[in-house]
Every structure is written in structure tokens, then in C-alpha cells.
Design an enzyme around this catalytic site. Structure first.
Site, PDB file in Angstrom:
ATOM      1  N   LYS A  15     -60.140-130.692  78.593  1.00 35.93           N
ATOM      2  CA  LYS A  15     -60.825-129.429  78.893  1.00 35.93           C
ATOM      3  C   LYS A  15     -61.795-129.034  77.780  1.00 35.93           C
ATOM      4  O   LYS A  15     -62.954-128.704  78.049  1.00 35.93           O
ATOM      5  CB  LYS A  15     -59.804-128.303  79.122  1.00 35.93           C
ATOM      6  CG  LYS A  15     -58.891-128.517  80.301  1.00 35.93           C
ATOM      7  CD  LYS A  15     -57.887-127.404  80.482  1.00 35.93           C
ATOM      8  CE  LYS A  15     -56.893-127.240  79.365  1.00 35.93           C
ATOM      9  NZ  LYS A  15     -55.974-128.358  79.157  1.00 35.93           N
ATOM     10  N   ASP A  87     -62.883-121.450  76.590  1.00 39.85           N
ATOM     11  CA  ASP A  87     -61.761-122.356  76.367  1.00 39.85           C
ATOM     12  C   ASP A  87     -60.464-121.548  76.338  1.00 39.85           C
ATOM     13  O   ASP A  87     -60.472-120.357  75.995  1.00 39.85           O
ATOM     14  CB  ASP A  87     -61.952-123.089  75.033  1.00 39.85           C
ATOM     15  CG  ASP A  87     -61.088-124.327  74.909  1.00 39.85           C
ATOM     16  OD1 ASP A  87     -60.679-124.888  75.949  1.00 39.85           O
ATOM     17  OD2 ASP A  87     -60.833-124.750  73.766  1.00 39.85           O
ATOM     18  N   GLU A  88     -59.367-122.174  76.679  1.00 41.25           N
ATOM     19  CA  GLU A  88     -58.032-121.545  76.647  1.00 41.25           C
ATOM     20  C   GLU A  88     -58.011-120.239  77.445  1.00 41.25           C
ATOM     21  O   GLU A  88     -57.450-119.217  77.024  1.00 41.25           O
ATOM     22  CB  GLU A  88     -57.575-121.309  75.203  1.00 41.25           C
ATOM     23  CG  GLU A  88     -57.557-122.550  74.333  1.00 41.25           C
ATOM     24  CD  GLU A  88     -56.541-123.597  74.751  1.00 41.25           C
ATOM     25  OE1 GLU A  88     -55.665-123.329  75.600  1.00 41.25           O
ATOM     26  OE2 GLU A  88     -56.625-124.728  74.214  1.00 41.25           O
ATOM     27  N   ALA A  89     -58.621-120.270  78.631  1.00 38.38           N
ATOM     28  CA  ALA A  89     -58.785-119.063  79.452  1.00 38.38           C
ATOM     29  C   ALA A  89     -57.465-118.492  79.961  1.00 38.38           C
ATOM     30  O   ALA A  89     -57.424-117.334  80.385  1.00 38.38           O
ATOM     31  CB  ALA A  89     -59.710-119.366  80.625  1.00 38.38           C
ATOM     32  N   CYS A 147     -45.106-141.585  82.691  1.00 37.15           N
ATOM     33  CA  CYS A 147     -44.715-142.572  83.699  1.00 37.15           C
ATOM     34  C   CYS A 147     -45.902-143.062  84.527  1.00 37.15           C
ATOM     35  O   CYS A 147     -45.757-144.001  85.304  1.00 37.15           O
ATOM     36  CB  CYS A 147     -43.652-141.982  84.619  1.00 37.15           C
ATOM     37  SG  CYS A 147     -44.285-140.674  85.707  1.00 37.15           S
ATOM     38  N   HIS A 184     -40.287-135.506  86.062  1.00 31.73           N
ATOM     39  CA  HIS A 184     -39.772-135.607  84.696  1.00 31.73           C
ATOM     40  C   HIS A 184     -39.651-134.246  84.014  1.00 31.73           C
ATOM     41  O   HIS A 184     -38.811-134.075  83.132  1.00 31.73           O
ATOM     42  CB  HIS A 184     -40.603-136.608  83.892  1.00 31.73           C
ATOM     43  CG  HIS A 184     -40.364-138.001  84.373  1.00 31.73           C
ATOM     44  ND1 HIS A 184     -41.375-138.815  84.823  1.00 31.73           N
ATOM     45  CD2 HIS A 184     -39.209-138.702  84.529  1.00 31.73           C
ATOM     46  CE1 HIS A 184     -40.850-139.965  85.215  1.00 31.73           C
ATOM     47  NE2 HIS A 184     -39.541-139.918  85.051  1.00 31.73           N
TER      48      HIS A 184
END
Length: 196
Positions: A15, A87-89, A147, A184
Site C-alpha cells: 500500500k 496512508d494508514e487510512a 501457505c 490459519h
């Protein structure tokens, strides 16, 4: 016609690198971008968007009380802004998202917000909730679990074990969080041969 984009993913999907790439693309064409990052994420210093692949760029800091619309209008008087990148919204507040909507609708400037959708407890952040409500376009950026399946969950790791309780916001990187597929995440395996 400008739109509000919400591009979400788990951690380590690229991102921040995409924000830096888009900003560079605009600036190569002599267009000004306004890059923003919440003050809560200070892993690499305040006002810095940093990708794990080693690139970074400066950004204006948004705190809980920042009025993004006012900040945009002030910066736009200095030089016309062609795009807003965040960023980091996930760390935005409801009023921030509503201010972003106003930038799109009243100023006809595209806004691209990047962040996580859900936290380590598999609950929405306030910012991601309102971006899902208000965004014109919602896009997933995909990454994979250890995985090989698509990762859709962010797991918090404490003392080498997956935990599902605690404060919603605890800033950390690869030392504290891992992206996992749903299977997982649910069974607690954070890697091959590593148990919950």
C-alpha cells in the site's frame, strides 16, 4: 469526475509503495499531490510514508483534531492540488472521512485512501468503516499467507503466539503482525510448524 477510492489490504501488500508510486507519477507530470499520514503511526518518524521495500516520502501529519478539508484548502491556495493520497487510512476518524468526501464532491479532486480493513481481532477500524460506507470505489490489494492462500486477516503476535485480545491500536511492524488466510488466522498457525 473525481472519486473517493478506498484501497485496502492486510499488511505487507504494498500500500505505501503504491502511494509513493502514484505521487511520483503525478509529480512527473508537474501535478501537485497532497500526501497525508495519521500521527498515530510514527514507526518511521512523524510525517513519513515508508514502504517495507525501502522507499519513503514526506507527508503532512493528520491528528485526531485535524480538519482535512481546511488543510486541503490552505495547501491548495499555495499551489493547486491535483490528488490527495492518504496512508494508514484505517486510523482516520469519521469526521476525517467526511472531510475527504467534501474534497471530492466540492473541489472535484480525487482522493485515494489506503489502509487496513480489519484489525487483529477481525473488527473494522473507525476509518475503514467510514471509508467502506462513503467510498465511490473500493478495491482490494491482495497479498498471501505463508501457505500461499490469499491473506485476509492481520494477526497480532506476542511472544511468538497469535493473540486475539488487547487494545485495537498498537503500532508495530513485521515483529508484531503477520498477514494470514482465514484458515490459519482461525487455527492460530502463523507459519509452518508454528502453533498457537
Amino acid at each position: 469526475m473525481a472519486q473517493l477510492y478506498y484501497r485496502y489490504s492486510t499488511m505487507n501488500a504494498g500500500k505505501s509503495a503504491e502511494i509513493i508510486r502514484i505521487a511520483h507519477n503525478y509529480e512527473e507530470r508537474s501535478k501537485r499531490v497532497l500526501t497525508l499520514t495519521p500521527s498515530v503511526d510514527d514507526r518511521y518518524g512523524l510525517g513519513v510514508i515508508t514502504s517495507r521495500i525501502g522507499i519513503q516520502r514526506e507527508a503532512l501529519v493528520v491528528n485526531e483534531n485535524t480538519n482535512i478539508l481546511e488543510l486541503f484548502m490552505m495547501e491548495n491556495t499555495k499551489e493547486e492540488i491535483s490528488c490527495v493520497l492518504i496512508d494508514e487510512a484505517q486510523f482516520l476518524k469519521r469526521h476525517h472521512v467526511e472531510e475527504l468526501v467534501e474534497i471530492v464532491d466540492s473541489c472535484d479532486v480525487p482522493v485515494l485512501a489506503y489502509g487496513l480493513k480489519n484489525d487483529f481481532r477481525n473488527e473494522l477500524f473507525e476509518g475503514s468503516y467510514y471509508l467502506l460506507v462513503y467510498a465511490d470505489k473500493i478495491e482490494e490489494i491482495k497479498t498471501i499467507c505463508w501457505c500461499g492462500r490469499k491473506a485476509t486477516m492481520v494477526a497480532r503476535i506476542v511472544d511468538g503466539k497469535l493473540v486475539k485480545t488487547g487494545e485495537q491500536i498498537v503500532i508495530g511492524g513485521n515483529d508484531m503482525y503477520v498477514s494470514l488466510c482465514r484458515k490459519h488466522y482461525n487455527d492460530g498457525r502463523i507459519g509452518p510448524k508454528i502453533k498457537k
